[in-house]
Design an enzyme around this catalytic site. Sequence first.
Site, PDB file in Angstrom:
ATOM      1  N   GLY A 108      -2.938 -67.264   6.917  1.00 42.95           N
ATOM      2  CA  GLY A 108      -1.574 -67.357   6.065  1.00 42.95           C
ATOM      3  C   GLY A 108      -0.747 -66.345   6.736  1.00 42.95           C
ATOM      4  CD  GLU A 144      -0.632 -70.782   8.046  1.00 43.64           C
ATOM      5  OE1 GLU A 144      -1.448 -70.198   7.030  1.00 43.64           O
ATOM      6  OE2 GLU A 144      -1.137 -71.932   8.262  1.00 43.64           O
ATOM      7  CD  GLU A 147      -6.092 -70.858   8.829  1.00 42.74           C
ATOM      8  OE1 GLU A 147      -6.615 -70.896   9.977  1.00 42.74           O
ATOM      9  OE2 GLU A 147      -5.030 -70.441   8.283  1.00 42.74           O
ATOM     10  CB  ALA A 206      -4.400 -68.216   1.884  1.00 42.80           C
TER      11      ALA A 206
END
Length: 259
Positions: free
Chosen positions: A110, A113, A133, A65
């Site tokens: 992300g 993911e 993260e 992200a």
Amino acid sequence: MDYKTIKYTVDGYIGRLIINRPEALNALNSEVLSELNRVLCEIKENKDLRVLIVTGEGRSFVAGADIKEMSTLSPLEGKAFGKKGLQVFRKLESLEIPTIAAVNGFALGGGCELAMSCDFRIASDKALFGQPETGLGILPGFGGTQRLQRLVGQGYAKYLIYTSQNIKADKALEIGLVQEVVPADELEERVTKLAGKVAANAPVAVRLAKEAINVGGQVDIDSAIKIEENLFGLSFATEDQKDGMNAFLNKEKAEFKNK
Ligand code: CAA
């Protein structure tokens, strides 16, 4: 439709979705998430499509992200950003057709993911996986705490998330996070070949198998085998079942009609 941060093309039965923000290693900001949401609607509408490939432009799959965008978010904004990513990835995971992640480089946060929201993953030998993260003061927020443990078990999920260390493609293969590792310059050809194999099988049967696996995987075994029983029965209502079995009995190769 026009997109700025993604590219989407269709070649016969195969769709190809490319995250296209190479200047930021394809980091997922709100704009990418919105465009992904839009393209997934377009993909859902195309009833001729049989398989989708997801990959990244340049040297990265997706490096996570967007940290710059997240750096100034309030708690409520952070929650909304996470919710947006979770909803888009769930939409991808719930597509009726199979999806293949062609992991060409960094699949971090992300990005890992996103790859895990696809049905299976083929990695380049240059790919790097991880959920970094906790090193940024947050936790995985686009499904990582849930999908990683379902794919590789709680031990490896906790090992990767608590330590925030990245792993190379061969380790990702060893723990079952990816299904194949191929030399970087062969990735596109290999994934296209696998997509072709999926597309050559009876499309309704493939979609029903996906439904059986995805829905059955979330319920107790007695409910799960009932789901399989019903979907197996339903496959006999298709022309493809008749064509597939007749072709076998006549020693021919079936041409499935997706009916
Ligand atoms: N967000 C925003 N920008 C990013 C980014 C990210 N996740 N990852 C890379 N970029 C940008 C860099 O800031 C840099 O931009 P500038 O040229 O403007 O400085 C550009 O992409 C190239 O990156 P690097 O110069 O860092 O390239 P590198 O080859 O030296 O390193 C890397 C590559 C190891 C992937 C490194 O960029 C990196 O560690 N990126 C962050 C990875 C990460 O922590 N991802 C998790 C994000 S949090 C998350 O995803 C939360 C969630 O679950 C929803």
